[in-house]
Design a protein around this motif. Structure first.
Motif, short mmCIF file in Angstrom:
data_model
loop_
_atom_site.label_atom_id
_atom_site.label_comp_id
_atom_site.label_asym_id
_atom_site.label_seq_id
_atom_site.Cartn_x
_atom_site.Cartn_y
_atom_site.Cartn_z
N LEU A 570 0.83 -1.21 0.00
CA LEU A 570 0.00 0.00 0.00
C LEU A 570 0.87 1.26 0.00
N ARG A 571 1.90 1.26 0.81
CA ARG A 571 2.80 2.42 0.88
C ARG A 571 3.52 2.64 -0.44
N ASP A 572 4.02 1.56 -1.05
CA ASP A 572 4.77 1.69 -2.30
C ASP A 572 3.87 2.08 -3.47
N GLN A 573 2.65 1.57 -3.50
CA GLN A 573 1.76 1.84 -4.63
C GLN A 573 1.08 3.20 -4.55
N LEU A 574 0.78 3.63 -3.32
CA LEU A 574 0.03 4.89 -3.14
C LEU A 574 0.90 6.03 -2.63
N GLY A 575 2.02 5.68 -2.01
CA GLY A 575 2.88 6.71 -1.43
C GLY A 575 2.50 7.07 -0.01
N TYR A 576 1.47 6.43 0.53
CA TYR A 576 1.02 6.72 1.90
C TYR A 576 0.21 5.54 2.43
N VAL A 577 0.02 5.51 3.73
CA VAL A 577 -0.90 4.57 4.39
C VAL A 577 -1.72 5.36 5.40
N LYS A 578 -2.94 4.93 5.66
CA LYS A 578 -3.82 5.62 6.59
C LYS A 578 -4.11 4.72 7.79
N SER A 579 -4.11 5.33 8.96
CA SER A 579 -4.35 4.56 10.18
C SER A 579 -5.81 4.16 10.33
N ASP A 580 -6.71 4.87 9.62
CA ASP A 580 -8.13 4.57 9.77
C ASP A 580 -8.65 3.61 8.70
N TRP A 581 -7.74 3.01 7.92
CA TRP A 581 -8.19 1.97 6.99
C TRP A 581 -8.61 0.74 7.78
N LYS A 582 -9.87 0.37 7.63
CA LYS A 582 -10.39 -0.75 8.41
C LYS A 582 -11.14 -1.72 7.50
N THR A 609 -6.95 -1.33 -8.62
CA THR A 609 -6.16 -2.56 -8.63
C THR A 609 -5.41 -2.77 -9.94
N GLU A 610 -5.38 -1.74 -10.82
CA GLU A 610 -4.73 -1.91 -12.12
C GLU A 610 -3.25 -2.23 -12.00
N GLY A 611 -2.59 -1.64 -11.03
CA GLY A 611 -1.14 -1.84 -10.90
C GLY A 611 -0.75 -3.10 -10.15
N ILE A 612 -1.73 -3.89 -9.70
CA ILE A 612 -1.46 -5.09 -8.92
C ILE A 612 -1.46 -6.32 -9.84
N SER A 613 -0.36 -7.02 -9.86
CA SER A 613 -0.25 -8.24 -10.66
C SER A 613 0.32 -9.37 -9.81
N GLU A 614 0.16 -10.59 -10.28
CA GLU A 614 0.68 -11.74 -9.54
C GLU A 614 2.20 -11.67 -9.42
N GLU A 615 2.86 -11.19 -10.49
CA GLU A 615 4.32 -11.08 -10.47
C GLU A 615 4.76 -10.07 -9.42
N LEU A 616 4.04 -8.96 -9.32
CA LEU A 616 4.40 -7.92 -8.35
C LEU A 616 4.29 -8.46 -6.92
#
Length: 688
Positions: A570-582, A609-616
């Motif tokens: 999440l951090r690498d793909q978006l550049g951030y993470v949120k503490s309130d993600w539930k 989810t476009e940037g998410i692949s099995e290889e990644l």
């Protein structure tokens, strides 16, 4: 008497000082490691917990441990020869001058004495490691355990103190799993014995849920129980469960007795049930013979004595007469099973005789057994027809002991209001007069048998408060309710979910979503409140971890690894993470592999989810594979501190109770097997 009171007061004071000393020792130990117990496992890879929260010698030792050695970290027992107070023996002077100090909390403190420890900066502060090796650290950890203190009372000693014989009955475990069966059996017996010793005639079960404990106390131990739960769906479930149990109780008890006697093994077949009914039929015949002998004696009694006996039924006949029209010509006839002479109880003062051509006169016969248990009514004429049902059958008697009610318990809750609402009585009614209780019961439709009878009343000081795994803030609320209510005499409570209660001096990471009206559940005692003690939500969450269960696992696993890896993605793909993600809890258990889990998580959070692949995903799994073993070792060490945090929470509550002048005694007992039921400690308190 004065000497006895002084001796009891002295004993209570010594016990209070012992608890305060133990609190001081455990908190002094924990203060250095609050950053460790408050770090979030999800950020293990993201924030490099391995290097941040562990000292170099500890990291080296953990890295060198084999799988079996790592497993034994939680299972090794403390050498009793080394058991001593941490930092030496404390004195009363130490208690008077002791101040709780934590550099971690001081750095996070705001202007209003509230510590904000869940900011990104605070989550990267390292603990102050005062132990140079793993062995010394674990030794001091185990000295903080409740099992290694002089405070924990033994349940066997408590039983001897109560000195009430065990009931000669079987335990009905229907509709309960193994864990719940164990808990209800042990705590139900404890509540029953306390009720017998302290003359309790009403039990209020707070946070009763589906009514496992409350129905057990009502059906098995014949106690009047009010089951209180905040969720209406739970109250309905408890009521439905009581309905089913009341209808099946006789058969369930019979089957359990047979199994206990080893007459029949396993589930009863139809043939075995028929045989059992024949046996019971034989016993019924013998009972009828004994009854016939008794009724034969009644037939030769003098008219004067028999008239006195018949006056016993006047109350019932008056009730029936009120329901019959005064113009009707019906009379009530009393008939015994062996004596055929009729004794009329006429509705009107004069006997009415119907002439020919009129409707034939019908009589209402009451077959009175020797225990006067029920009244059987024949049909009346159509103009005054009514049906009189059996009021005191075994099932209705059992169900009448159980009163489920939906109500939210908070700091200002009134126990008398809870009782009145559950009994469906007007609070202004005088409960001390039996006639008033019976009159109000008729008006409101409440079964008279639901109210303590045979001379019992809802006397002040005759109520027991109980709760089996009272969740979060309810654990502290039940203790406050016990202290604040003059009607409560005994408390028997087992708490759980410590992370869901509110702290007074440490802010929750979800503070804006918490109930601002909820009173803080920690600390309760004046001893800790004056020192502004705080421990943190993640620490309280850790206190709910089961050391005993984890110690019995076949291997040390890193079950949270998928969630930690997701945090990095999440951090690498978006550049951030949120503490309130539930909403991601247990999502990995529903997924088919890591790739499926990641795509499900992104979809759940509303992320592309476009940037998410099995290889990644596979590349991340390969890159951080070594972190799985490190996290298993890290979490094993962190879990070792869980009993220390639980000790602080429970000892604070015990201290609070003993600080109250009118509390005679308060004890902390291990009620359950810690592997079967991790939250195994119960608090029992009695007022003077």
């Amino acid at each position: 008497m004065k000497a006895i009171m002084e001796e009891m007061s002295d004993f209570k004071s010594k016990r209070l000082r012992l608890i305060q000393t133990k609190l001081m020792e455990v908190l002094d130990f924990l203060s250095d490691y609050l950053p460790l117990v408050n770090c979030h496992s999800n950020d293990f890879i993201l924030n490099n917990h391995w290097d941040t929260f562990l000292s170099q010698p500890i990291r080296k030792e953990l890295d060198s441990l084999s799988a079996s050695e790592l497993k034994s970290v939680l299972s090794e027992k403390l050498n009793t020869t080394e058991s001593q107070h941490i930092g030496g023996t404390s004195t009363d002077c130490d208690l008077a001058t002791w101040k709780f100090r934590s550099q971690f909390l001081e750095k996070a403190k705001t202007g209003c004495d509230i510590s904000e420890i869940y900011t990104p900066e605070m989550q990267k502060i390292s603990p102050h490691w005062v132990h140079e090796n793993l062995r010394s650290f674990l030794q001091d950890v185990r000295k903080c355990h409740l099992q290694n203190s002089d405070i924990l009372s033994c349940i066997e000693n408590q039983d001897e103190d109560i000195n009430i014989p065990l009931q000669d009955s079987v335990f009905i475990s229907t509709f309960m799993n193994q864990k719940k069966t164990h808990e209800v059996d042990v705590m139900g017996e404890m509540c029953y014995r306390l009720a017998q010793k302290y003359d309790i005639n009403l039990v209020v079960d707070l946070g009763s849920g589906k009514g496992y404990l409350s129905t057990h106390l009502a059906f098995q131990h014949k106690l009047h129980v009010i089951g209180v739960d905040a969720q209406n769906i739970n109250t309905k479930g408890a009521s439905k469960r009581a309905d089913i149990l009341s209808r099946q109780w006789e058969g369930l008890t019979r089957n359990e007795v047979l199994r206990a006697e080893k007459s029949f093994a396993g589930k009863l077949s139809k043939k075995q049930k028929k045989l059992l009914k024949k046996m019971e039929h034989g016993r019924d015949i013998e009972q009828r013979k004994e009854m016939d002998k008794s009724t034969a004696l009644c037939s030769v009694l003098s008219d004067e004595v028999y008239t006195d006996f018949s006056s016993f039924f006047e109350v019932h006949e008056k009730t029936v007469a009120d329901k019959i029209s005064p113009d009707s010509n019906e009379g009530l006839m009393l008939e015994t099973s062996s004596h055929k002479e009729n004794f009329p109880f006429s509705v009107n003062s004069e006997e009415n005789v119907e002439g020919k051509g009129q409707q034939e006169r019908k009589t209402l016969s009451a077959k009175v057994s020797m225990d006067t248990e029920c009244v059987v009514c024949e049909d009346l004429p159509s103009d005054s027809r009514f049906t009189a049902k059996k009021q005191n059958t075994k099932s209705s008697k059992l169900k009448a002991n159980h009163h489920p009610v939906t109500m939210y318990i908070h700091t200002d809750s009134d126990l008398s209001e809870i009782v009145d609402r559950a009994m469906n009585l007007n609070p202004s009614d005088d409960l001390s007069e039996t006639s008033a209780v019976h009159r109000n019961a008729e008006e409101t439709g409440v079964s008279i048998s639901a109210i303590p009878s045979d001379g019992q009343k809802l006397n002040r000081g005759s109520i027991m408060l109980t709760g089996l795994h009272t969740c979060g803030g309810l654990g502290s609320s039940i203790i406050r309710l016990f202290v604040n209510s003059k009607d409560a005499k005994v408390l028997c409570n087992v708490a759980c979910c410590y992370h869901l209660m509110k702290e007074e001096f440490v802010a929750s990471p979800f503070e804006e979503k918490d109930d601002t009206n909820e009173a803080p559940g920690f600390p309760l005692s004046n001893f800790l409140r004056k020192n502004k003690v705080g421990i943190g939500r993640q620490a309280r969450n850790l206190a709910s971890q089961s050391v005993d269960r984890r110690a019995h696992d076949e291997e040390v696993l890193a079950k949270q690894f998928p969630r930690m890896l997701l945090q990095v993605i999440l951090r690498d793909q978006l550049g951030y993470v949120k503490s309130d993600w539930k909403g991601l809890r247990k999502l990995d258990q529903k997924s088919n592999g890591m790739f499926d889990y990641v795509t499900r998580a992104f979809t759940k959070l509303g992320l592309p989810t476009e940037g998410i692949s099995e290889e990644l995903v596979a590349s991340y799994c390969s890159k951080y594979q070594d972190q799985k073993r490190k996290f298993a070792a890290f979490f094993q060490l962190k879990t070792a501190l869980a009993p220390c945090i639980e000790a602080v929470i429970l000892l604070d509550r015990l201290c609070f109770l003993l600080e109250q002048e009118f509390v005679k005694d308060a004890k902390l007992l291990q009620l359950f097997d810690p592997v079967t039921s991790p939250r195994c400690y119960g608090i029992v308190a009695v007022k003077a």
